[in-house]
Design a protein around this motif. Structure first.
Motif, PDB file in Angstrom:
ATOM      1  N   TYR A 273       1.218  -1.205  -0.157  1.00  0.00           N
ATOM      2  CA  TYR A 273      -0.284  -0.232  -0.345  1.00  0.00           C
ATOM      3  C   TYR A 273       0.768   1.743  -0.310  1.00  0.00           C
ATOM      4  O   TYR A 273       0.492   2.200  -0.786  1.00  0.00           O
ATOM      5  CB  TYR A 273      -0.855  -0.201   1.555  1.00  0.00           C
ATOM      6  N   LEU A 274       1.737   1.188   0.823  1.00  0.00           N
ATOM      7  CA  LEU A 274       2.805   2.100   0.708  1.00  0.00           C
ATOM      8  C   LEU A 274       3.407   2.873  -0.318  1.00  0.00           C
ATOM      9  O   LEU A 274       3.584   3.451  -1.093  1.00  0.00           O
ATOM     10  CB  LEU A 274       4.037   2.454   1.181  1.00  0.00           C
ATOM     11  N   GLU A 275       3.976   1.915  -1.441  1.00  0.00           N
ATOM     12  CA  GLU A 275       4.340   2.209  -2.928  1.00  0.00           C
ATOM     13  C   GLU A 275       2.911   2.868  -2.925  1.00  0.00           C
ATOM     14  O   GLU A 275       3.680   2.822  -4.185  1.00  0.00           O
ATOM     15  CB  GLU A 275       4.986   0.632  -2.940  1.00  0.00           C
ATOM     16  N   ARG A 276       2.156   2.444  -3.383  1.00  0.00           N
ATOM     17  CA  ARG A 276       1.107   2.910  -4.647  1.00  0.00           C
ATOM     18  C   ARG A 276       0.610   4.703  -3.763  1.00  0.00           C
ATOM     19  O   ARG A 276      -0.106   5.055  -4.649  1.00  0.00           O
ATOM     20  CB  ARG A 276       0.582   2.161  -4.693  1.00  0.00           C
ATOM     21  N   THR A 277       0.076   4.558  -2.764  1.00  0.00           N
ATOM     22  CA  THR A 277      -0.329   5.821  -1.801  1.00  0.00           C
ATOM     23  C   THR A 277       0.333   6.879  -2.218  1.00  0.00           C
ATOM     24  O   THR A 277       1.718   6.859  -2.175  1.00  0.00           O
ATOM     25  CB  THR A 277      -0.289   5.216  -0.719  1.00  0.00           C
ATOM     26  N   ARG A 278       0.557   7.874  -1.964  1.00  0.00           N
ATOM     27  CA  ARG A 278       0.470   9.020  -2.261  1.00  0.00           C
ATOM     28  C   ARG A 278       1.001   9.444  -0.924  1.00  0.00           C
ATOM     29  O   ARG A 278       0.330  10.191  -0.025  1.00  0.00           O
ATOM     30  CB  ARG A 278       0.124  10.155  -2.821  1.00  0.00           C
ATOM     31  N   VAL A 279       2.719  10.190  -0.806  1.00  0.00           N
ATOM     32  CA  VAL A 279       2.304  10.654   0.763  1.00  0.00           C
ATOM     33  C   VAL A 279       3.936  12.111   0.676  1.00  0.00           C
ATOM     34  O   VAL A 279       3.801  12.293  -1.100  1.00  0.00           O
ATOM     35  CB  VAL A 279       3.893  10.004   1.390  1.00  0.00           C
ATOM     36  N   ASP A 280       3.732  12.839   1.405  1.00  0.00           N
ATOM     37  CA  ASP A 280       4.516  14.343   1.420  1.00  0.00           C
ATOM     38  C   ASP A 280       5.205  14.325   2.304  1.00  0.00           C
ATOM     39  O   ASP A 280       5.723  13.450   3.313  1.00  0.00           O
ATOM     40  CB  ASP A 280       3.798  15.503   0.502  1.00  0.00           C
ATOM     41  N   ALA A 281       5.543  15.891   1.980  1.00  0.00           N
ATOM     42  CA  ALA A 281       6.713  16.067   3.772  1.00  0.00           C
ATOM     43  C   ALA A 281       5.934  16.296   4.812  1.00  0.00           C
ATOM     44  O   ALA A 281       6.290  16.691   5.644  1.00  0.00           O
ATOM     45  CB  ALA A 281       6.626  17.712   2.930  1.00  0.00           C
ATOM     46  N   ARG A 301      10.820   0.543   3.128  1.00  0.00           N
ATOM     47  CA  ARG A 301      10.445   1.584   2.603  1.00  0.00           C
ATOM     48  C   ARG A 301      10.028   2.831   2.668  1.00  0.00           C
ATOM     49  O   ARG A 301      10.451   4.223   2.053  1.00  0.00           O
ATOM     50  CB  ARG A 301       9.077   0.863   1.387  1.00  0.00           C
ATOM     51  N   ALA A 302       9.496   2.535   3.797  1.00  0.00           N
ATOM     52  CA  ALA A 302       9.064   3.888   3.971  1.00  0.00           C
ATOM     53  C   ALA A 302       9.951   4.821   5.241  1.00  0.00           C
ATOM     54  O   ALA A 302      10.522   6.315   4.720  1.00  0.00           O
ATOM     55  CB  ALA A 302       8.208   3.923   5.349  1.00  0.00           C
ATOM     56  N   LEU A 303      11.375   4.405   5.257  1.00  0.00           N
ATOM     57  CA  LEU A 303      12.763   5.434   5.706  1.00  0.00           C
ATOM     58  C   LEU A 303      12.971   5.970   4.585  1.00  0.00           C
ATOM     59  O   LEU A 303      14.454   6.494   4.691  1.00  0.00           O
ATOM     60  CB  LEU A 303      13.875   4.728   6.330  1.00  0.00           C
ATOM     61  N   ARG A 304      12.834   5.307   3.219  1.00  0.00           N
ATOM     62  CA  ARG A 304      13.443   6.085   2.354  1.00  0.00           C
ATOM     63  C   ARG A 304      12.118   6.960   1.190  1.00  0.00           C
ATOM     64  O   ARG A 304      12.911   7.838   0.561  1.00  0.00           O
ATOM     65  CB  ARG A 304      13.542   5.043   1.472  1.00  0.00           C
ATOM     66  N   LEU A 305      10.992   7.526   2.385  1.00  0.00           N
ATOM     67  CA  LEU A 305      10.309   8.068   1.798  1.00  0.00           C
ATOM     68  C   LEU A 305      10.603   9.694   2.404  1.00  0.00           C
ATOM     69  O   LEU A 305      11.000   9.777   3.736  1.00  0.00           O
ATOM     70  CB  LEU A 305       8.674   7.834   1.678  1.00  0.00           C
ATOM     71  N   PRO A 306      10.201  10.813   2.116  1.00  0.00           N
ATOM     72  CA  PRO A 306      10.459  12.375   1.921  1.00  0.00           C
ATOM     73  C   PRO A 306       9.128  12.856   3.026  1.00  0.00           C
ATOM     74  O   PRO A 306       8.090  13.834   3.072  1.00  0.00           O
ATOM     75  CB  PRO A 306      10.936  12.549   0.665  1.00  0.00           C
TER      76      PRO A 306
END
Length: 398
Positions: A273-281, A301-306
């Motif tokens: 789910y985290l790979e396909r959903t949209r996140v931001d700062a 995955r999470a620790l490499r997202l902004p």
């Protein structure tokens, strides 16, 4: 003013004239952030707040006067030891407040109308207004939308039907273009604040101070793990204004009946789910599963997202074992340093509700730059994010 957009949108729909006072800059310990607003209509009805009560009466009168005169005013309020009866902030801070009349026929009214309509509908938009500079520019406004819809929300372009910009300052055309670009950068970060620029859109010409107010969809909180602690965290996250999603791979646990206050419930493997959903700062990720088969691929995955925050629940033994497993799958020490684990501040929490409070406190401290220590006896700032300097004064009312 976008913090009171729904009420102002209703006023405009009813054809009311009003003046709006907006906090444009703060210094020291001030009660409200830039963008906070108080509006007063022609009948004397007031909505909103700029100081939590300290200077509301004086600002109310400024609004009434501006509505009558039709001229914007910038006024500074602060604490005065010389005059104990002077209107000011008892907290010792300083705030600058821009008062703008919004009357039928005023050139700023259509821009304000589009801005509050966009904000009231949940669209992403940024309203830029001249706070100080050449007198003929003060109070003029420009409204922009992001390059694309922010977080899946509609853009303001759709709200006012004229592309991605409305209004302008009526000065050098480069000023409009430069401010529009800067305002979109503020909008992308969900920020409200001021910028300094030359009258010709560069360092040339008279200096101009512009307040940019961003209206963005609520930040996301994604809670992984449909457990009792998650139910309490959902309630706290909603209270803090997050759009809260609960994600769990087990459909028997991830149900609306168990999480009635969640905005969204997703049945899926967390990392997928985290790979396909949209996140931001502004997104916060709370991993409450404390199960290696879920945690490791998810946190990798999470620790490499902004994102703004990544926290994981578990005992200290679980934390050490999880870190070992994360290193084995290639997570670097720098990435691991972003992980808040065990999740939350040390409040001595026991119950799900107390644990949710400790997690929320850590998120707020991370977002605002707080230390997490007791304010009693401390010498740290109370309002860590209120660091903008008061703007120059352009006018006052005795």
């Amino acid at each position: 003013m976008l913090d009171i957009a729904e009420e102002l949108d209703r006023w405009i729909g009813q054809g009311r004239d009003f003046a709006v006072a907006t906090v444009v800059a703060v210094g020291g310990s001030a009660p409200r952030r830039p963008g906070a607003a108080l509006a007063v209509d022609a009948d004397g009805t007031a909505v909103g707040s700029v100081s939590g009560g300290c200077v509301e009466g004086a600002v109310y009168e400024l609004c009434r006067q501006a509505l009558e005169d039709g001229e914007p005013v910038l006024e500074r309020f602060g604490y005065s030891d010389d005059d104990a009866f002077a209107v000011g902030l008892t907290c010792g801070g300083v705030i600058d407040i821009l008062v703008t009349p919004v009357r039928t026929g005023d050139p700023v009214r259509p821009v304000v109308a589009a801005a509050v309509a966009a904000a009231a509908s949940g669209a992403a938009a940024a309203l830029a207004r001249v706070v100080s500079g050449p007198p003929d520019l003060v109070g003029r406004a420009l409204l922009v939308s992001p390059g694309e819809a922010h977080g899946g929300a509609p853009s303001v372009g759709a709200a006012f039907g004229e592309g991605a910009r409305r209004g302008g300052f009526g000065a050098h055309p480069e000023l409009d273009r430069t401010v529009a670009a800067e305002a979109r950068a503020f909008l992308d970060a969900g920020r409200t604040g001021t910028l300094e620029i030359g009258e010709q859109g560069s360092r040339c010409g008279a200096p101009v101070t512009v307040l940019v107010e961003s209206s963005v969809p609520p930040p996301r909180m994604i809670v992984f793990g449909a457990i009792d602690f998650a139910a309490a965290l959902v309630r706290v996250g909603t209270f803090l204004g997050y759009h809260v999603t609960v994600c769990d791979a087990r459909p028997v646990f991830a149900t609306e009946a168990r999480f009635p206050e969640a905005d969204e419930i997703v049945v899926a493997w967390p990392h997928e789910y985290l790979e396909r959903t949209r996140v931001d700062a502004r997104t916060v990720l709370c991993v409450l599963t404390h199960d290696a088969k879920f945690d490791v691929p998810l946190l990798r995955r999470a620790l490499r997202l902004p994102v703004a925050y990544v926290g994981a629940m578990g005992s200290r033994r679980t934390h050490l074992d999880r870190n070992r497993r994360l290193r084995e799958v290639g997570v670097s020490e720098r990435e691991l340093a972003r992980l808040h684990s065990p999740i939350g501040l040390d409040l001595g929490a026991r119950t799900p509700e107390e644990t949710a409070l400790s997690i929320a406190a850590e998120i707020v401290a991370e977002r605002r730059g707080g230390s997490g220590v007791s304010l009693t006896g401390a010498h740290t700032p109370i309002h860590h994010d209120m660091t903008s300097s008061p703007a120059g004064r352009i006018g006052s009312v005795a």
